[in-house]
Design a protein around this motif. Sequence first.
Motif, PDB file in Angstrom:
ATOM      1  N   PHE A 105      37.267  79.781  -5.184  1.00 36.88           N
ATOM      2  CA  PHE A 105      37.838  79.949  -6.385  1.00 36.88           C
ATOM      3  C   PHE A 105      37.673  78.278  -7.008  1.00 36.88           C
ATOM      4  O   PHE A 105      37.862  77.246  -6.437  1.00 36.88           O
ATOM      5  CB  PHE A 105      39.075  80.356  -6.645  1.00 36.88           C
ATOM      6  CG  PHE A 105      39.405  82.062  -6.426  1.00 36.88           C
ATOM      7  CD1 PHE A 105      38.960  82.829  -7.257  1.00 36.88           C
ATOM      8  CD2 PHE A 105      39.768  82.279  -5.112  1.00 36.88           C
ATOM      9  CE1 PHE A 105      39.269  84.047  -7.025  1.00 36.88           C
ATOM     10  CE2 PHE A 105      39.711  83.582  -4.700  1.00 36.88           C
ATOM     11  CZ  PHE A 105      39.685  84.489  -5.653  1.00 36.88           C
ATOM     12  N   HIS A 146      40.496  75.589 -11.696  1.00 38.55           N
ATOM     13  CA  HIS A 146      40.971  76.293 -12.875  1.00 38.55           C
ATOM     14  C   HIS A 146      41.620  77.405 -12.517  1.00 38.55           C
ATOM     15  O   HIS A 146      42.923  77.702 -12.904  1.00 38.55           O
ATOM     16  CB  HIS A 146      40.014  76.648 -14.157  1.00 38.55           C
ATOM     17  CG  HIS A 146      40.720  77.201 -15.286  1.00 38.55           C
ATOM     18  ND1 HIS A 146      41.597  76.316 -16.025  1.00 38.55           N
ATOM     19  CD2 HIS A 146      40.845  78.338 -15.645  1.00 38.55           C
ATOM     20  CE1 HIS A 146      41.973  77.097 -17.224  1.00 38.55           C
ATOM     21  NE2 HIS A 146      41.522  78.138 -17.101  1.00 38.55           N
ATOM     22  N   HIS A 147      41.057  78.697 -11.651  1.00 40.29           N
ATOM     23  CA  HIS A 147      41.720  79.679 -11.130  1.00 40.29           C
ATOM     24  C   HIS A 147      42.782  79.516 -10.230  1.00 40.29           C
ATOM     25  O   HIS A 147      43.831  80.200 -10.362  1.00 40.29           O
ATOM     26  CB  HIS A 147      40.598  80.471 -10.609  1.00 40.29           C
ATOM     27  CG  HIS A 147      39.571  81.175 -11.601  1.00 40.29           C
ATOM     28  ND1 HIS A 147      38.279  81.512 -11.242  1.00 40.29           N
ATOM     29  CD2 HIS A 147      39.615  81.053 -12.851  1.00 40.29           C
ATOM     30  CE1 HIS A 147      37.576  81.709 -12.340  1.00 40.29           C
ATOM     31  NE2 HIS A 147      38.420  81.632 -13.141  1.00 40.29           N
ATOM     32  N   ILE A 167      39.042  86.967 -13.601  1.00 39.82           N
ATOM     33  CA  ILE A 167      39.284  85.729 -12.641  1.00 39.82           C
ATOM     34  C   ILE A 167      38.875  86.341 -11.087  1.00 39.82           C
ATOM     35  O   ILE A 167      38.489  85.625 -10.156  1.00 39.82           O
ATOM     36  CB  ILE A 167      40.883  85.358 -12.755  1.00 39.82           C
ATOM     37  CG1 ILE A 167      41.122  84.644 -13.854  1.00 39.82           C
ATOM     38  CG2 ILE A 167      41.142  84.540 -11.519  1.00 39.82           C
ATOM     39  CD1 ILE A 167      42.542  84.169 -14.313  1.00 39.82           C
ATOM     40  N   GLN A 184      35.068  86.640 -10.940  1.00 38.82           N
ATOM     41  CA  GLN A 184      34.075  85.601 -11.110  1.00 38.82           C
ATOM     42  C   GLN A 184      32.770  85.869 -11.456  1.00 38.82           C
ATOM     43  O   GLN A 184      31.739  85.500 -10.656  1.00 38.82           O
ATOM     44  CB  GLN A 184      34.209  84.976  -9.876  1.00 38.82           C
ATOM     45  CG  GLN A 184      35.615  84.192  -9.735  1.00 38.82           C
ATOM     46  CD  GLN A 184      35.742  83.198  -8.487  1.00 38.82           C
ATOM     47  OE1 GLN A 184      35.151  83.596  -7.204  1.00 38.82           O
ATOM     48  NE2 GLN A 184      36.015  82.056  -8.535  1.00 38.82           N
ATOM     49  N   LYS A 217      31.769  80.435 -13.843  1.00 33.62           N
ATOM     50  CA  LYS A 217      32.634  79.630 -13.748  1.00 33.62           C
ATOM     51  C   LYS A 217      32.469  78.556 -14.811  1.00 33.62           C
ATOM     52  O   LYS A 217      31.706  78.479 -15.714  1.00 33.62           O
ATOM     53  CB  LYS A 217      32.578  79.229 -12.348  1.00 33.62           C
ATOM     54  CG  LYS A 217      31.102  78.352 -12.050  1.00 33.62           C
ATOM     55  CD  LYS A 217      31.102  77.974 -10.513  1.00 33.62           C
ATOM     56  CE  LYS A 217      30.002  77.124 -10.415  1.00 33.62           C
ATOM     57  NZ  LYS A 217      28.674  77.995 -10.284  1.00 33.62           N
ATOM     58  N   ASN A 240      39.105  87.914 -23.832  1.00 30.94           N
ATOM     59  CA  ASN A 240      38.572  88.568 -22.561  1.00 30.94           C
ATOM     60  C   ASN A 240      38.262  90.119 -22.472  1.00 30.94           C
ATOM     61  O   ASN A 240      37.331  90.607 -21.735  1.00 30.94           O
ATOM     62  CB  ASN A 240      39.824  88.488 -21.622  1.00 30.94           C
ATOM     63  CG  ASN A 240      39.904  86.881 -21.227  1.00 30.94           C
ATOM     64  OD1 ASN A 240      39.029  85.920 -21.263  1.00 30.94           O
ATOM     65  ND2 ASN A 240      41.127  86.554 -21.027  1.00 30.94           N
TER      66      ASN A 240
END
Length: 285
Positions: free
Chosen positions: A46, A49-50, A110, A113, A116, A152
């Motif tokens: 990941f 940020h995640h 998230i 993915q 990114k 989102n």
Amino acid sequence: MTEQFLQWLQTEHISQMLKAAILLLVGFVVASLASRAVNRFFSKNFSQHHIVLFRKLVYWLLLALFVASALKQLGFSLSVLLGAAGVLSVALGFASQTSASNLISGLFLIGEQPFKLGDTIKVGNTTGEVLSIDLLSVKLRTFDNLFVRIPNETLIKSEVTNLTRFPIRRFDLLLGVAYKEQISEVRSVLLDVADKNPLCLDEPSPMFLFLGFGDSALNIQFSVWGKRENFRDLRNSLHEEVKLAFDTAGIDIPFPQRTVHLAPQYVQSKAQSAAPLQKDDNHAL
């Protein structure tokens, strides 16, 4: 007063307070260790940020569990607290349905993915570089330096194209040549252009497709592969080089043409209507 304080220390209240304090202390330690473990275990799969979002989520969930246990130790009824929390969550759910939908969609993004930080994506008519991926929205910077915020929920429901996910990309050049041209010669000229262009990759090799007979031209697709970071330069240079190569080889790129056929009756009627006008003109002269 001293005797009363000593009696109060001997009661169960002080032991409950000590147990609650120990639970809170253990909760802080466990939550901190768990958040650090998340940083170690997920660092390879990941983005940073995640990982920060996961660390905060794990930290506060564990801490909330220990706080609830400490409150129960002090004599608070968790059923009342849970009931109040349920009523509050229902009220907040009705008041912020869009935010809740974006929050859930953010968790799916998230986990899935599809892109990114730093990737270039296309959502509808918007194309830009991903600046941040938050729980409620994704921020983009377009090529003309505009800041765009996309909820989102919109990303989950829309088709998202990641333009920089893979290291190479294919550029499809659509063009038309005159009907008098030989397709084999056109193919040879295009392949020679790709061979001389340093940005065109040898593998995968360029592809020549004859699409069919158009209204005014033979429609052709010429596809070449290039590295992701060179895609824009490849597209611009290939257009210019193909035009120069066609001019050198004498290959025409025709503009749209139309052939009009007049019916004999229409031509005869026009000739008859024009005859009196010519007679009148001669008489005037």
